[in-house]
Design an enzyme around this catalytic site. Sequence first.
Site, PDB file in Angstrom:
ATOM      1  N   ASP B  12       0.759  -1.177  -0.022  1.00 53.31           N
ATOM      2  CA  ASP B  12       0.053  -0.215   0.006  1.00 53.31           C
ATOM      3  C   ASP B  12       0.909   1.173  -0.112  1.00 53.31           C
ATOM      4  O   ASP B  12       1.896   1.279   0.727  1.00 53.31           O
ATOM      5  CB  ASP B  12      -0.960   0.168   1.125  1.00 53.31           C
ATOM      6  N   ASP B 131     -14.131  -6.985  -5.662  1.00 55.55           N
ATOM      7  CA  ASP B 131     -14.223  -6.955  -4.193  1.00 55.55           C
ATOM      8  C   ASP B 131     -15.616  -7.538  -4.065  1.00 55.55           C
ATOM      9  O   ASP B 131     -16.670  -6.689  -4.176  1.00 55.55           O
ATOM     10  CB  ASP B 131     -14.144  -5.496  -3.568  1.00 55.55           C
TER      11      ASP B 131
END
Lengths: 210, 257
Positions: B12, B131
């Site tokens: 990230d 997702d």
Amino acid sequence: MTTIAIVDYGMGNLRSVAKALEHVAPRARITVTSSATDIAAADRVVFPGQGAARDCMASLRSHNLIESIAGAFKNKPFLGICMGLQVLFELSDENDGVPCLGYVEGSVMRFERSAGEREFKIPHMGWNQVGQSVDHKLWNKIEDNSHFYFVHSFYVEPEDKEIVSGTTSYLVDFCSAIASHNIFATQFHPEKSAESGLQLLKNFSEWQPV
Amino acid sequence: MGLAKRVIPCLDVDGGRVVKGINFVDIVDAGDPVEAARRYGDAGADELTFLDITASVDNRDTIYHVVEKVASEVFIPLTVGGGVRAVSDIRKLLNAGADKVSINTAAVHNPALVKEAADHVGSQCIVVAIDAKGVHREGETPRWEIFTHGGRKETGLDAIEWAIKMTELGAGELLVTSMDRDGTKSGFNLPLTRAIADAVSVPVIASGGVGTLEHLVEGVEQGGANAVLAASIFHFGEYTVSQAKQAMRDAGIEVRL
């Protein structure tokens, strides 16, 4: 100083190829170019490519690069990568048949899977082994059956099996590299293949074809 | 001998720095994406995924510099996701040195973007992130649905149908994340991964929930994934990428060691 020209005809990520070559050949002058003059003046030529065969051929024409490619193909160390291997052939199966450069006899076939082969995804994407079919300067210091990174849905089938320099197994045993005189071309991406790929590019930067 | 299953560490990135902590033994600057990428590359990572979680638009450009720097030093495929809304974003990332771009929320809002992107840069560069979360409404068969905004917004889209639609529009690969499992360390959602892997012809990356090396093995063997993505087990030094690959090989899975 040796010059390596990377042919830019708008197809694909050339920065990676350039960066990888700069990494292994810090003293060479690496240019990413679509100029016929640059290609003619270069000591070595890298011919990359990504995407569809029809787009690649159209793009080569619109950039007026076919003559330059033909010239380099004849007389200087020449490395084709991925689509830069496929378009050297006569005909691609892609888009219902695309006539290609025709410098190498043979055709480009689509991977076909039967109902029992659903675990074989297409594109063939990821690291697969390359068996070295011949002893060649470009395989120098690379172990036989090393892994290289592939992304493609088509593979080449040369008429002359003598030019096959590497083979890989996926659905079929296919030709993953060719070698002939001053030409070497790979289906895989050496610039994305970590140590083995960098070694191959280094070997290319030093290669003196006889 | 054959195509290896891939192990993909995910980083990230916020404002050009790696967040969520990287715990390598002798790393100098754990927040430097280039150093983290280099370590993972040296450890045998098959690819790297950077997720740009920068919320402010002002900081968005920093990701291009990160990609440029990483791509000039680490010679394995690089996928970048987060904040991709238009073909121009994709082009900029590819020009900076990314090999693939992952599209998530934007694909839900504008599915045509996937087709437009695939037409322009080729399917091989387009990963669609899916997702999904298990949903069980009264009177309905339980199913998986697509969620956006980190799992907070439901869309009503069926995950399997959506996966098929995305590949028809030109996605070259699917990154399947189970929102139920993400961050739980309880393993991938194997039925979801399997259902999508069986429904599409393109490669599937399993993501979300990895806590042990056994989970990676399950993702391939039971989930039918072609690649496994994990973040925290690698960042916090619980396992190395080479341990992960060794565990997969011990289980009889083809890997690149």
